[in-house]
Design a protein around this motif. Structure first.
Motif, PDB file in Angstrom:
ATOM      1  N   ALA A  91       3.318   3.747  -0.443  1.00 14.90           N
ATOM      2  CA  ALA A  91       2.212   3.859   0.514  1.00 14.90           C
ATOM      3  C   ALA A  91       2.586   3.151   1.807  1.00 14.90           C
ATOM      4  O   ALA A  91       3.151   2.057   1.778  1.00 14.90           O
ATOM      5  CB  ALA A  91       0.938   3.249  -0.061  1.00 14.90           C
ATOM      6  N   MET A 116      -2.256   2.186   7.840  1.00 15.04           N
ATOM      7  CA  MET A 116      -3.630   2.101   7.343  1.00 15.04           C
ATOM      8  C   MET A 116      -4.587   1.574   8.399  1.00 15.04           C
ATOM      9  O   MET A 116      -4.232   0.711   9.200  1.00 15.04           O
ATOM     10  CB  MET A 116      -3.698   1.189   6.107  1.00 15.04           C
ATOM     11  CG  MET A 116      -3.023   1.750   4.878  1.00 15.04           C
ATOM     12  SD  MET A 116      -3.190   0.606   3.468  1.00 15.04           S
ATOM     13  CE  MET A 116      -2.399   1.587   2.179  1.00 15.04           C
ATOM     14  N   ARG A 158     -10.533  -0.056   7.088  1.00 16.03           N
ATOM     15  CA  ARG A 158     -11.154   0.162   5.781  1.00 16.03           C
ATOM     16  C   ARG A 158     -10.098   0.300   4.690  1.00 16.03           C
ATOM     17  O   ARG A 158     -10.231  -0.269   3.594  1.00 16.03           O
ATOM     18  CB  ARG A 158     -12.046   1.403   5.820  1.00 16.03           C
ATOM     19  CG  ARG A 158     -12.652   1.748   4.464  1.00 16.03           C
ATOM     20  CD  ARG A 158     -13.678   2.862   4.547  1.00 16.03           C
ATOM     21  NE  ARG A 158     -14.095   3.312   3.239  1.00 16.03           N
ATOM     22  CZ  ARG A 158     -14.909   2.640   2.431  1.00 16.03           C
ATOM     23  NH1 ARG A 158     -15.396   1.470   2.810  1.00 16.03           N
ATOM     24  NH2 ARG A 158     -15.244   3.115   1.254  1.00 16.03           N
ATOM     25  N   GLU A 159      -9.034   1.035   4.982  1.00 17.80           N
ATOM     26  CA  GLU A 159      -7.956   1.201   4.004  1.00 17.80           C
ATOM     27  C   GLU A 159      -7.292  -0.131   3.681  1.00 17.80           C
ATOM     28  O   GLU A 159      -6.948  -0.403   2.523  1.00 17.80           O
ATOM     29  CB  GLU A 159      -6.917   2.183   4.527  1.00 17.80           C
ATOM     30  CG  GLU A 159      -7.373   3.629   4.592  1.00 17.80           C
ATOM     31  CD  GLU A 159      -6.322   4.511   5.248  1.00 17.80           C
ATOM     32  OE1 GLU A 159      -5.812   5.418   4.572  1.00 17.80           O
ATOM     33  OE2 GLU A 159      -6.012   4.277   6.432  1.00 17.80           O
ATOM     34  N   LEU A 160      -7.118  -0.974   4.691  1.00 22.61           N
ATOM     35  CA  LEU A 160      -6.512  -2.284   4.469  1.00 22.61           C
ATOM     36  C   LEU A 160      -7.410  -3.171   3.610  1.00 22.61           C
ATOM     37  O   LEU A 160      -6.917  -3.948   2.787  1.00 22.61           O
ATOM     38  CB  LEU A 160      -6.213  -2.973   5.803  1.00 22.61           C
ATOM     39  CG  LEU A 160      -5.015  -2.430   6.582  1.00 22.61           C
ATOM     40  CD1 LEU A 160      -4.933  -3.077   7.958  1.00 22.61           C
ATOM     41  CD2 LEU A 160      -3.720  -2.651   5.811  1.00 22.61           C
ATOM     42  N   THR A 161      -8.716  -3.056   3.792  1.00 22.87           N
ATOM     43  CA  THR A 161      -9.646  -3.819   2.950  1.00 22.87           C
ATOM     44  C   THR A 161      -9.482  -3.423   1.493  1.00 22.87           C
ATOM     45  O   THR A 161      -9.411  -4.284   0.603  1.00 22.87           O
ATOM     46  CB  THR A 161     -11.092  -3.587   3.403  1.00 22.87           C
ATOM     47  OG1 THR A 161     -11.248  -4.051   4.747  1.00 22.87           O
ATOM     48  CG2 THR A 161     -12.080  -4.332   2.504  1.00 22.87           C
ATOM     49  N   LEU A 162      -9.405  -2.136   1.218  1.00 30.60           N
ATOM     50  CA  LEU A 162      -9.224  -1.659  -0.153  1.00 30.60           C
ATOM     51  C   LEU A 162      -7.854  -2.053  -0.694  1.00 30.60           C
ATOM     52  O   LEU A 162      -7.714  -2.387  -1.875  1.00 30.60           O
ATOM     53  CB  LEU A 162      -9.404  -0.138  -0.205  1.00 30.60           C
ATOM     54  CG  LEU A 162     -10.807   0.369   0.126  1.00 30.60           C
ATOM     55  CD1 LEU A 162     -10.829   1.896   0.180  1.00 30.60           C
ATOM     56  CD2 LEU A 162     -11.816  -0.135  -0.902  1.00 30.60           C
ATOM     57  N   TYR A 163      -6.853  -2.022   0.169  1.00 31.48           N
ATOM     58  CA  TYR A 163      -5.499  -2.431  -0.221  1.00 31.48           C
ATOM     59  C   TYR A 163      -5.485  -3.895  -0.653  1.00 31.48           C
ATOM     60  O   TYR A 163      -4.935  -4.240  -1.713  1.00 31.48           O
ATOM     61  CB  TYR A 163      -4.561  -2.194   0.970  1.00 31.48           C
ATOM     62  CG  TYR A 163      -3.198  -2.802   0.861  1.00 31.48           C
ATOM     63  CD1 TYR A 163      -2.250  -2.296  -0.032  1.00 31.48           C
ATOM     64  CD2 TYR A 163      -2.824  -3.881   1.673  1.00 31.48           C
ATOM     65  CE1 TYR A 163      -0.981  -2.857  -0.119  1.00 31.48           C
ATOM     66  CE2 TYR A 163      -1.553  -4.433   1.602  1.00 31.48           C
ATOM     67  CZ  TYR A 163      -0.639  -3.917   0.707  1.00 31.48           C
ATOM     68  OH  TYR A 163       0.614  -4.462   0.617  1.00 31.48           O
TER      69      TYR A 163
END
Length: 233
Positions: free
Chosen positions: A69, A74, A77-82
């Motif tokens: 990935a 990112m 929001r994607e970084l928060t989930l990561y």
């Protein structure tokens, strides 16, 4: 493709008209299941590297990959989930919630991720099976760091990032924590990255990434890493 890849990664901070390169074309790889040590003096760029790999900061240019990935592409929001699902963090100071027990501190992390491990099970793995109901103030510094490691592991992360994990501990307790991290890597197959200024830690790593003035000075591999039990500094 390597598990972790930094390709020509730079991080530029702008202060007025002045630009400071905290990372300047960093490039390295870490394979899955390795115990890696990132070592360098204060101000070398170690923390910047950790923050970018952990998704707490973004790079100015270059590419950062984890398990296929592209982290560097990112959004917020994607970084928060990561950060929530893929990364376990262990810091120099334990950052435990003082009015929660060891079990409850670990359960906090379990509540925010997709595939958590049971808190009691992970605490037993780090040698605290009999201290589940103790509050942080009732635990030694080493025991509190073990809770912090259990909290990170309970997320069942892809990568465990440790920033000076022995920095607040005495010599013998620090060695015990390093042994725990090394054993965790070997026993679970987790990829572990330790950020440190202490070059003695290099002997126990599968891979050593030496950082200087925002650049990767060299990357070394150890075919037969030493046990943390044997370290002296």
């Amino acid at each position: 493709m390597a598990f972790v890849e930094f390709s020509n990664v730079s991080k530029i901070y702008r202060m007025g008209e002045v630009e400071v390169a905290a990372a300047d074309g960093m490039a390295f790889e870490i394979e899955r299941g390795e115990f890696a040590v990132v070592v360098g003096p204060s101000g070398a760029g170690k923390t910047t590297l950790l923050n970018m790999l952990g998704g707490m900061d973004t790079c100015s240019s270059g590419t950062i990959m984890l398990d296929g990935a592209e982290i560097s592409a990112m959004g917020e929001r994607e970084l928060t989930l990561y950060r929530r699902h893929d990364i376990g963090f262990v810091f120099q100071f334990y950052n435990l919630v003082q009015n929660l027990t060891a079990r409850e501190n670990v359960e906090l992390a379990s509540q925010i991720c997709a595939n958590p491990l049971p808190a009691d099970e992970v605490l037993a793995q780090v040698g605290l099976g009999s201290r589940l109901d103790n509050f942080p103030a009732q635990l030694s510094g080493g025991e509190q760091q073990r809770v912090a490691i259990a909290r990170a592991l309970a997320k069942n992360p892809k990568l465990l990032l440790c920033d000076e994990p022995t920095g607040a501990l005495d010599y013998n307790t620090g060695k015990a924590i390093l042994k725990l991290l090394q054993d965790t890597c070997r026993d679970t197959g987790k990829t572990v990255v330790v950020i440190t200024h202490n070059s003695a830690f290099c002997d126990i790593a599968n891979r050593v990434i030496r950082v200087r003035e925002g650049r990767v000075a060299c990357v070394e591999t150890n075919a037969h890493p030493a046990s943390a039990d044997t370290l002296e500094w």
